[in-house]
Design an enzyme around this catalytic site. Structure first.
Site, PDB file in Angstrom:
ATOM      1  N   THR A  79       3.947 -14.079   9.926  1.00 51.19           N
ATOM      2  CA  THR A  79       4.934 -13.698  11.209  1.00 51.19           C
ATOM      3  C   THR A  79       5.485 -14.937  11.756  1.00 51.19           C
ATOM      4  OG1 THR A  79       2.796 -13.476  12.548  1.00 51.19           O
ATOM      5  CG2 THR A  79       3.597 -11.499  11.564  1.00 51.19           C
ATOM      6  N   ARG A  88       0.801  -1.367  -0.027  1.00 49.29           N
ATOM      7  CA  ARG A  88      -0.076  -0.019   0.060  1.00 49.29           C
ATOM      8  C   ARG A  88       0.727   1.245   0.283  1.00 49.29           C
ATOM      9  NH1 ARG A  88      -4.244   0.120   4.439  1.00 49.29           N
ATOM     10  NH2 ARG A  88      -3.466  -1.662   5.496  1.00 49.29           N
ATOM     11  N   ARG A 129      27.679  26.588   5.547  1.00 45.64           N
ATOM     12  CA  ARG A 129      27.936  25.657   5.108  1.00 45.64           C
ATOM     13  C   ARG A 129      29.125  24.789   6.029  1.00 45.64           C
ATOM     14  NH1 ARG A 129      29.559  26.147  -0.984  1.00 45.64           N
ATOM     15  NH2 ARG A 129      29.950  23.851  -0.523  1.00 45.64           N
ATOM     16  N   ASN A 160      35.882  43.904   7.940  1.00 42.71           N
ATOM     17  CA  ASN A 160      34.555  44.347   7.256  1.00 42.71           C
ATOM     18  C   ASN A 160      34.801  43.662   5.613  1.00 42.71           C
ATOM     19  OD1 ASN A 160      32.303  45.408   6.060  1.00 42.71           O
ATOM     20  ND2 ASN A 160      32.102  46.806   7.660  1.00 42.71           N
ATOM     21  N   ASN A 191      38.575  30.433  -4.253  1.00 44.54           N
ATOM     22  CA  ASN A 191      39.459  29.668  -3.485  1.00 44.54           C
ATOM     23  C   ASN A 191      39.684  28.307  -4.330  1.00 44.54           C
ATOM     24  OD1 ASN A 191      36.516  29.021  -3.329  1.00 44.54           O
ATOM     25  ND2 ASN A 191      36.810  27.749  -1.891  1.00 44.54           N
ATOM     26  N   SER A 227      33.909  46.790  -1.571  1.00 42.02           N
ATOM     27  CA  SER A 227      32.877  46.064  -2.387  1.00 42.02           C
ATOM     28  C   SER A 227      33.380  45.462  -3.795  1.00 42.02           C
ATOM     29  CB  SER A 227      31.408  46.985  -2.776  1.00 42.02           C
ATOM     30  OG  SER A 227      31.057  47.387  -1.515  1.00 42.02           O
ATOM     31  N   ARG A 263      42.783  47.590 -10.101  1.00 44.68           N
ATOM     32  CA  ARG A 263      41.569  47.526 -11.205  1.00 44.68           C
ATOM     33  C   ARG A 263      42.057  48.647 -11.996  1.00 44.68           C
ATOM     34  NH1 ARG A 263      38.787  50.770  -6.348  1.00 44.68           N
ATOM     35  NH2 ARG A 263      39.144  52.904  -7.041  1.00 44.68           N
TER      36      ARG A 263
HETATM   37  C1  UD1 Z   1      -0.016  -8.850  12.967  1.00 44.97           C
HETATM   38  C2  UD1 Z   1      -0.723  -9.773  13.908  1.00 44.97           C
HETATM   39  C3  UD1 Z   1      -2.068  -9.160  14.571  1.00 44.97           C
HETATM   40  C4  UD1 Z   1      -1.731  -8.058  15.010  1.00 44.97           C
HETATM   41  C5  UD1 Z   1      -1.056  -7.005  14.018  1.00 44.97           C
HETATM   42  C6  UD1 Z   1      -0.671  -5.725  14.533  1.00 44.97           C
HETATM   43  C7  UD1 Z   1      -0.106 -12.113  13.401  1.00 44.97           C
HETATM   44  C8  UD1 Z   1      -0.304 -13.174  12.494  1.00 44.97           C
HETATM   45  N1  UD1 Z   1      -1.039 -11.325  13.239  1.00 44.97           N
HETATM   46  O1  UD1 Z   1      -0.974  -9.092  11.950  1.00 44.97           O
HETATM   47  O2  UD1 Z   1      -2.452 -10.032  15.578  1.00 44.97           O
HETATM   48  O3  UD1 Z   1      -2.914  -7.293  15.469  1.00 44.97           O
HETATM   49  O4  UD1 Z   1       0.157  -7.418  13.518  1.00 44.97           O
HETATM   50  O5  UD1 Z   1      -0.273  -4.957  13.531  1.00 44.97           O
HETATM   51  O6  UD1 Z   1       1.170 -11.987  13.568  1.00 44.97           O
HETATM   52  N2  UD1 Z   1       6.174  -9.767   8.216  1.00 44.97           N
HETATM   53  C9  UD1 Z   1       7.154 -10.370   7.985  1.00 44.97           C
HETATM   54  N3  UD1 Z   1       7.219 -11.623   7.377  1.00 44.97           N
HETATM   55  C10 UD1 Z   1       5.862 -12.166   7.087  1.00 44.97           C
HETATM   56  C11 UD1 Z   1       4.722 -11.332   7.302  1.00 44.97           C
HETATM   57  C12 UD1 Z   1       4.820 -10.228   8.003  1.00 44.97           C
HETATM   58  O7  UD1 Z   1       8.559 -10.108   8.082  1.00 44.97           O
HETATM   59  O8  UD1 Z   1       5.797 -12.992   6.178  1.00 44.97           O
HETATM   60  C13 UD1 Z   1       6.416  -8.563   9.068  1.00 44.97           C
HETATM   61  C14 UD1 Z   1       5.834  -7.227   8.356  1.00 44.97           C
HETATM   62  O9  UD1 Z   1       6.853  -6.717   7.513  1.00 44.97           O
HETATM   63  C15 UD1 Z   1       5.394  -6.452   9.493  1.00 44.97           C
HETATM   64  C16 UD1 Z   1       4.971  -7.381  10.460  1.00 44.97           C
HETATM   65  O10 UD1 Z   1       5.659  -8.451  10.427  1.00 44.97           O
HETATM   66  O11 UD1 Z   1       6.834  -5.730  10.046  1.00 44.97           O
HETATM   67  C17 UD1 Z   1       3.616  -7.503  10.994  1.00 44.97           C
HETATM   68  O12 UD1 Z   1       3.172  -7.800   9.594  1.00 44.97           O
HETATM   69  P1  UD1 Z   1       1.532  -7.348   9.005  1.00 44.97           P
HETATM   70  O13 UD1 Z   1       1.257  -8.071   7.648  1.00 44.97           O
HETATM   71  O14 UD1 Z   1       1.564  -6.111   9.111  1.00 44.97           O
HETATM   72  O15 UD1 Z   1       0.847  -7.948  10.343  1.00 44.97           O
HETATM   73  P2  UD1 Z   1      -0.500  -8.968  10.265  1.00 44.97           P
HETATM   74  O16 UD1 Z   1      -0.113 -10.478  10.128  1.00 44.97           O
HETATM   75  O17 UD1 Z   1      -1.522  -8.427   9.525  1.00 44.97           O
END
Ligand code: UD1
Ligand code: CA
Length: 458
Positions: A76, A8, A331, A375, A384, A403, A438
């Site tokens: 995650t 996004r 600078r 001055n 320079n 000047s 000059r």
């Molecule tokens: C996650 C939590 C959710 C929580 C929310 C808060 C899980 C499954 N869910 O949601 O409960 O309310 O965060 O924001 O954990 N990322 C990775 N690898 C991946 C997926 C994500 O590194 O495969 C990273 C993303 O870059 C981000 C973070 O993990 O920094 C959270 O990922 P995001 O997709 O925003 O979270 P959700 O899974 O939607």
């Protein structure tokens, strides 16, 4: 966790490298980890991994920094699984998100204290609109599970308490639970949040610390959210400055992108931007629309509107009671003594100006050493650069440069010397001498200017 794509943001830059207050989001998170005096930090990269790793390589501070890659990104839980080989078996792991930049160290310290090396501690918050987040499901006060929005039933979706994405968990337990994750859920992902369920099953106490500070758990998914968080962050910094006594003409029109340290009775007018390390001593006044970066401004100095100061890596300093601007440019390596005056459209680079020196209009001082009370006239410059090398100009105390002069470096003007307006100085001027270099003025009497021939009527 810094592997996510950030669709996004609609940007070529990985999301965690988008900037808040000029610093990449994930670098804010690392800075917080440093404050916790963590044993080490593991950054899980994936999307744009080489770029993210390069951006952070030298940003660990005192922290032992390592990177693990998550490819592809399967959730995650899968992300944290990648870190298992580099995590110790003892100690506590704090899981943070690279896109949640403003969590404060004291909040995390509390979470770690709650974990106490044996419990699972979650940071949660009540949201009026919890849509999209994982809900904290409790049985009485005890936390039973986190259920992701897409997996939640109507009763669970009615829960306002959500998981922030931040937890503290004993490393040994984390490793054990990560091995049990599956992806049998609405999104086909490995959810880190499933470990809450395992903790409950294993009889490990799950504790939730609820914060009321939404800023600390706010994640960035879009340019609008990034701009919102930037404003909130700036507002918070402005508030802190005012609480320390700084007078801001309008707290909504101040941007601090770095560290601003202020003495007593500092006044800052609207639309000023501070970058890097800036310090303003007692009584400093900064006019409207100034940009000040990496500089030190001594007591009582006045920076008039539209002044640009950037000391870069070398730094820049302005002495006590000096008057700078309007429309001045300092600078790297500009070092100005007390009561120095730098006026409009004057540029100073890598030059030292001793106390009381003045360059009030339209001038360039580069690689110059300028003595006390010199001055430097309007339109005068130090030449320079000979096309290959830079050379120094030395202007001793009490010199008066007229000047529109060009001082061709290397050259020295002795103490008390005077340079006539319009001179191009290529040789040293002895102390006390008047130097004029000059074309001599010639007056032709009764000169007749050419006249246009009358237009023919044909
Ligand atoms: C996650 C939590 C959710 C929580 C929310 C808060 C899980 C499954 N869910 O949601 O409960 O309310 O965060 O924001 O954990 N990322 C990775 N690898 C991946 C997926 C994500 O590194 O495969 C990273 C993303 O870059 C981000 C973070 O993990 O920094 C959270 O990922 P995001 O997709 O925003 O979270 P959700 O899974 O939607
Ligand atoms: Ca999210």
């Amino acid at each position: 966790m810094a592997a996510g794509k950030g669709t996004r943001m609609k940007s070529r830059l990985p999301k965690v490298l988008q900037r808040l207050a000029h610093v990449p989001l994930v670098q804010h998170v690392l800075a917080t980890a440093q404050q916790l005096q963590a044993r080490s930090a593991v950054v899980i990269t994936g999307h744009g991994a080489p770029q993210v790793e390069a951006a952070l390589a030298d940003k660990g501070g005192g922290l032992a920094l390592s990177f693990v890659r998550q490819e592809p990104q399967l959730g995650t839980g899968h992300a944290v699984q990648q870190a298992v080989p580099v995590l110790g078996d003892d100690g506590v792991v704090v899981v943070l998100s690279g896109d949640v930049p403003l969590t404060q160290a004291d909040t995390l310290q509390n979470l770690i204290a709650l974990c106490a090396g044996q419990h699972l501690a979650l940071l949660t918050i009540d949201l009026a609109d919890p849509t999209g987040y994982g809900r904290v499901v409790r049985d009485g006060n005890a936390v039973q599970a986190i259920v992701e929005h897409k997996d939640a039933n109507a009763a669970q979706r009615a829960i306002n308490e959500i998981y922030s994405g931040i937890m503290a968990v004993p490393a040994a337990l984390l490793k054990r639970w990560l091995a049990r994750l599956d992806n049998n859920n609405a999104q086909g992902e490995y959810y880190l949040t499933d470990i809450v369920k395992f903790a409950a099953q294993d009889g490990v106490v799950v504790l939730a610390q609820k914060t009321t500070d939404a800023l600390q758990v706010a994640g960035i998914n879009s340019p609008v959210q990034l701009a919102d968080l930037e404003r909130s962050f700036q507002q918070r910094q402005a508030l802190a400055l005012m609480e320390a006594g700084v007078r801001l003409a309008d707290p909504a029109r101040l941007d601090v992108r770095g560290r601003l340290v202020c003495g007593m009775d500092v006044e800052i007018d609207v639309n000023c931007v501070f970058e890097g390390n800036v310090s303003l001593a007692d009584g400093v006044v900064v006019g409207a629309n100034c940009v000040l970066a990496n500089c030190t401004i001594a007591a009582g100095a006045v920076i008039h509107p539209f002044t640009h100061i950037d000391g870069g890596a070398q730094g820049a300093s302005v002495g006590e009671g000096a008057l700078i601007g309007p429309f001045a440019r300092l600078r790297p390596g500009a070092q100005l003594g007390a009561q120095v005056h730098i006026g409009n459209f004057v540029e100073v680079k890598n030059s030292t100006l001793a106390d009381g020196a003045k360059a009030n209009h339209l001038a360039y001082l580069g690689d110059a050493t300028v003595g006390e009370r010199v001055n430097f006239g309007a339109g005068s410059i130090t030449a320079n650069y000979d096309g290959a090398n830079k050379h120094r100009t030395v202007i001793e105390a009490d010199v008066h440069v007229g000047s529109n002069c060009v001082l061709v470096a290397p050259v020295t003007l002795g103490a008390g010397a005077t340079v006539g307006g319009g001179s191009t100085i290529t040789k040293d001027v002895p102390p006390g001498a008047l130097s004029v270099a000059r074309g001599k003025q010639t007056n032709l009497a009764n000169y007749k200017r050419p006249v246009k021939a009358p237009k023919s009527l044909g």
